[in-house]
Design a protein around this motif. Structure first.
Motif, PDB file in Angstrom:
ATOM      1  N   ASP A 177      21.211  35.768  57.233  1.00 56.46           N
ATOM      2  CA  ASP A 177      19.757  35.845  57.088  1.00 56.46           C
ATOM      3  C   ASP A 177      19.360  37.234  56.609  1.00 56.46           C
ATOM      4  N   ASN A 178      18.073  37.562  56.736  1.00 52.47           N
ATOM      5  CA  ASN A 178      17.578  38.864  56.298  1.00 52.47           C
ATOM      6  C   ASN A 178      17.409  39.851  57.434  1.00 52.47           C
ATOM      7  N   GLY A 179      18.117  39.633  58.528  1.00 50.51           N
ATOM      8  CA  GLY A 179      18.064  40.570  59.640  1.00 50.51           C
ATOM      9  C   GLY A 179      17.534  39.938  60.907  1.00 50.51           C
ATOM     10  N   ASN A 180      17.523  40.737  61.971  1.00 52.93           N
ATOM     11  CA  ASN A 180      17.052  40.289  63.276  1.00 52.93           C
ATOM     12  C   ASN A 180      15.851  41.110  63.703  1.00 52.93           C
ATOM     13  N   LEU A 181      14.974  40.468  64.432  1.00 55.59           N
ATOM     14  CA  LEU A 181      13.786  41.137  64.943  1.00 55.59           C
ATOM     15  C   LEU A 181      13.763  40.994  66.458  1.00 55.59           C
ATOM     16  N   TYR A 182      13.725  42.119  67.156  1.00 58.12           N
ATOM     17  CA  TYR A 182      13.654  42.146  68.614  1.00 58.12           C
ATOM     18  C   TYR A 182      12.229  42.546  68.988  1.00 58.12           C
ATOM     19  N   ILE A 183      11.556  41.700  69.767  1.00 51.96           N
ATOM     20  CA  ILE A 183      10.124  41.886  70.009  1.00 51.96           C
ATOM     21  C   ILE A 183       9.854  42.073  71.496  1.00 51.96           C
ATOM     22  N   ASN A 184       9.083  43.101  71.817  1.00 53.90           N
ATOM     23  CA  ASN A 184       8.619  43.334  73.181  1.00 53.90           C
ATOM     24  C   ASN A 184       7.299  42.587  73.345  1.00 53.90           C
ATOM     25  N   LEU A 185       7.347  41.403  73.958  1.00 55.55           N
ATOM     26  CA  LEU A 185       6.155  40.552  74.052  1.00 55.55           C
ATOM     27  C   LEU A 185       5.051  41.185  74.893  1.00 55.55           C
ATOM     28  N   LYS A 186       5.422  42.054  75.813  1.00 50.55           N
ATOM     29  CA  LYS A 186       4.423  42.679  76.685  1.00 50.55           C
ATOM     30  C   LYS A 186       3.518  43.631  75.911  1.00 50.55           C
ATOM     31  N   GLN A 187       4.037  44.200  74.814  1.00 45.29           N
ATOM     32  CA  GLN A 187       3.232  45.129  74.021  1.00 45.29           C
ATOM     33  C   GLN A 187       2.724  44.519  72.730  1.00 45.29           C
ATOM     34  N   LEU A 188       3.180  43.314  72.433  1.00 45.04           N
ATOM     35  CA  LEU A 188       2.799  42.696  71.168  1.00 45.04           C
ATOM     36  C   LEU A 188       1.293  42.464  71.067  1.00 45.04           C
ATOM     37  N   SER A 189       0.652  42.092  72.187  1.00 49.56           N
ATOM     38  CA  SER A 189      -0.789  41.823  72.152  1.00 49.56           C
ATOM     39  C   SER A 189      -1.582  43.081  71.798  1.00 49.56           C
ATOM     40  N   ASP A 190      -1.126  44.262  72.260  1.00 50.02           N
ATOM     41  CA  ASP A 190      -1.811  45.511  71.907  1.00 50.02           C
ATOM     42  C   ASP A 190      -1.728  45.759  70.404  1.00 50.02           C
ATOM     43  N   PHE A 191      -0.593  45.398  69.808  1.00 50.15           N
ATOM     44  CA  PHE A 191      -0.432  45.552  68.364  1.00 50.15           C
ATOM     45  C   PHE A 191      -1.319  44.564  67.616  1.00 50.15           C
ATOM     46  N   GLN A 192      -1.378  43.323  68.074  1.00 50.53           N
ATOM     47  CA  GLN A 192      -2.215  42.309  67.427  1.00 50.53           C
ATOM     48  C   GLN A 192      -3.683  42.703  67.463  1.00 50.53           C
ATOM     49  N   ASN A 193      -4.110  43.329  68.554  1.00 51.34           N
ATOM     50  CA  ASN A 193      -5.517  43.691  68.694  1.00 51.34           C
ATOM     51  C   ASN A 193      -5.972  44.741  67.685  1.00 51.34           C
ATOM     52  N   LEU A 194      -5.021  45.430  67.052  1.00 51.89           N
ATOM     53  CA  LEU A 194      -5.390  46.394  66.015  1.00 51.89           C
ATOM     54  C   LEU A 194      -6.051  45.708  64.823  1.00 51.89           C
ATOM     55  N   PHE A 195      -5.773  44.411  64.645  1.00 51.19           N
ATOM     56  CA  PHE A 195      -6.241  43.697  63.465  1.00 51.19           C
ATOM     57  C   PHE A 195      -7.357  42.709  63.779  1.00 51.19           C
ATOM     58  N   LEU A 196      -7.823  42.673  65.021  1.00 45.10           N
ATOM     59  CA  LEU A 196      -8.863  41.730  65.413  1.00 45.10           C
ATOM     60  C   LEU A 196     -10.183  42.438  65.638  1.00 45.10           C
ATOM     61  N   SER A 197     -11.271  41.837  65.174  1.00 51.16           N
ATOM     62  CA  SER A 197     -12.587  42.423  65.392  1.00 51.16           C
ATOM     63  C   SER A 197     -12.986  42.337  66.863  1.00 51.16           C
ATOM     64  N   ARG A 198     -12.484  41.304  67.520  1.00 47.07           N
ATOM     65  CA  ARG A 198     -12.727  41.154  68.950  1.00 47.07           C
ATOM     66  C   ARG A 198     -11.383  41.096  69.662  1.00 47.07           C
ATOM     67  N   LYS A 199     -11.167  42.010  70.612  1.00 45.75           N
ATOM     68  CA  LYS A 199      -9.879  42.121  71.257  1.00 45.75           C
ATOM     69  C   LYS A 199      -9.508  40.850  72.007  1.00 45.75           C
ATOM     70  N   ASN A 200      -8.246  40.476  71.892  1.00 42.39           N
ATOM     71  CA  ASN A 200      -7.731  39.290  72.577  1.00 42.39           C
ATOM     72  C   ASN A 200      -7.312  39.673  73.990  1.00 42.39           C
ATOM     73  N   THR A 201      -8.033  39.143  74.978  1.00 36.29           N
ATOM     74  CA  THR A 201      -7.726  39.445  76.375  1.00 36.29           C
ATOM     75  C   THR A 201      -7.249  38.207  77.120  1.00 36.29           C
ATOM     76  N   SER A 202      -6.819  37.193  76.386  1.00 34.24           N
ATOM     77  CA  SER A 202      -6.408  35.945  77.016  1.00 34.24           C
ATOM     78  C   SER A 202      -5.134  36.137  77.820  1.00 34.24           C
ATOM     79  N   ALA A 203      -4.888  35.181  78.723  1.00 31.03           N
ATOM     80  CA  ALA A 203      -3.685  35.233  79.549  1.00 31.03           C
ATOM     81  C   ALA A 203      -2.430  35.101  78.700  1.00 31.03           C
ATOM     82  N   ILE A 204      -2.513  34.328  77.598  1.00 30.33           N
ATOM     83  CA  ILE A 204      -1.349  34.186  76.728  1.00 30.33           C
ATOM     84  C   ILE A 204      -0.992  35.531  76.092  1.00 30.33           C
TER      85      ILE A 204
END
Length: 400
Positions: free
Chosen positions: A196-223
């Motif tokens: 394949d084109n490589g592997n991606l290791y993701i820290n799910l606990k911090q992923l939401s903070d990264f996603q919120n950089l691109f949202l006009s309204r911060k995602n605070t859901s339990a998911i």
């Protein structure tokens, strides 16, 4: 005779002391790996050949972005892309400020390539040097307003356009603190696809903070907050798309992550896609093959995070002819949440297992809440009904 135990004790202590120093010496001789330098706070880590993801086949905006990241991450890229071809490098993503992020790249070099790189840096008059914690950091201007920081930690080249990220890596190299790899050791024992084109290791606990950089309204859901622990995915980059397929780990506590609710569920086919609109901006699809088991796991999750939801569910069962057992028979094994033009307005699609039973349950609920005749409208051959319990879906399927 009394001296014998003392001699044995002294021998054992000497043996252990010698063993300790031999072990320490062997460890010190072990060459440092790039993974040893990745800090724990990385949001994700890419592992692979940079040339693989930046092979520009056709006019692809995605490959153009990947190419720019790679080009900026390796000064003199035209010199070193060929040298690094086929070699695995690492790149970690970090939050740098409230609304920013940046990458750190790690390249294990041979002595010959390291000497070449040093000679390349010596030719750059705009390169400036400083010392941090005993390690040299070279600041090199590669564009009018862009400066990157470069450091060698043994035979590993570390580069970032954010100086303090390189400093964090240096601090990590000088201490025994836990890094990204030590935080999620199970990830590295999982199967990977080699072609394949490589592997991606993701820290799910911090992923939401990264996603919120691109949202006009911060995602605070339990998911977003409690999705799970970490994830390993194989990457396949083609034209304008990235396909990610792999494994996810729930949290250490079996009651605290959303993923833990699906531990006893089997995969289901995505049949709901036939009714979802093409203009959907985001689709989250969930397979609930065994609703009764999912309810048990959801109850444990709710008790851990949000006890009040269980109270409203019990009140619903107590007041109306409505049970989770009936609901399990009425619905199918798929649910999906999707958004259209307004990201704040989401819709929920639930597969039907027994239509007559489900309609009967909804009518009983509506009659119990409001004695008026149930609202019913037809449109294009379909029935549109209204629930007098606006929180019904939230009560039954939170946190989905």
């Amino acid at each position: 005779m009394k001296k014998t135990p003392l001699l044995i004790t002294a021998f054992c202590l000497s043996f252990l002391t010698i063993g300790y120093f031999v072990y320490t010496a062997l460890q010190s001789e072990k060459p440092r790996q790039a993974w040893d330098l990745v800090p724990k706070d990385a949001i994700l880590v890419y592992e692979g050949d940079y040339n693989q993801i930046t092979n520009r086949v056709g006019d692809s905006s995605l490959n153009s972005i990947l190419y720019r990241i790679e080009k900026d991450s390796i000064p003199g890229s035209y010199l070193f892309r060929k040298e690094l071809f086929g070699k695995v490098s690492l790149g970690s993503l970090h939050l740098t400020q409230r609304e920013g992020f940046d990458f750190v790249t790690y390249h294990s070099l041979s002595k010959n390539l390291k000497d070449k790189f040093n000679k390349f840096l010596l030719t750059k008059k705009e390169a400036k040097s400083r010392v941090f914690e005993g390690s040299e950091i070279i600041e090199l201007a590669i564009a009018k307003s862009k400066i990157i920081s470069i450091a060698f930690i043994e035979e590993i080249l570390v580069i970032s356009s954010t100086p303090f990220l390189v400093e964090d890596v240096i601090r990590k190299s000088l201490s025994e603190v836990e890094g990204f790899r030590e935080s999620y050791p199970i990830l590295y024992s999982l199967a990977r696809i080699e072609s394949d084109n490589g592997n991606l290791y993701i820290n799910l606990k911090q992923l939401s903070d990264f996603q919120n950089l691109f949202l006009s309204r911060k995602n605070t859901s339990a998911i977003a907050r409690y999705l799970g622990g970490a994830m390993l995915v194989d990457l396949k980059v083609k034209d304008h798309s990235i396909l990610m397929n792999g494994f996810a780990l729930d949290s250490i506590s079996s009651k605290s992550s959303v993923l833990s609710m699906f531990n006893k569920q089997r995969p289901v086919s995505f049949d709901l896609k036939s009714i979802l609109p093409l203009k959907a901006g985001l689709v989250a699809h969930y397979g609930i093959s065994d609703y009764s088991e999912w309810v048990k796991s959801r109850s444990a999750f709710c008790k851990f995070h949000r006890k009040s939801l269980l109270d409203s569910l019990h009140q619903l069962e107590k007041s109306y002819d409505f049970t989770q057992e009936k609901l399990g028979k009425a619905i199918g094994d798929e649910v999906a949440q999707f958004t259209l033009s307004d990201e704040d307005k989401s819709l929920f699609a639930i597969e039907i297992g027994n239509k007559s039973l489900l309609i009967s349950m909804l009518e009983n609920l509506n009659s119990g809440v409001n004695k008026e005749v149930n609202y019913l409208e037809t449109y294009s051959g379909y029935e549109i009904r209204k629930s007098n319990l606006p929180q019904l879906v939230h009560t039954l399927f939170w946190p989905l």
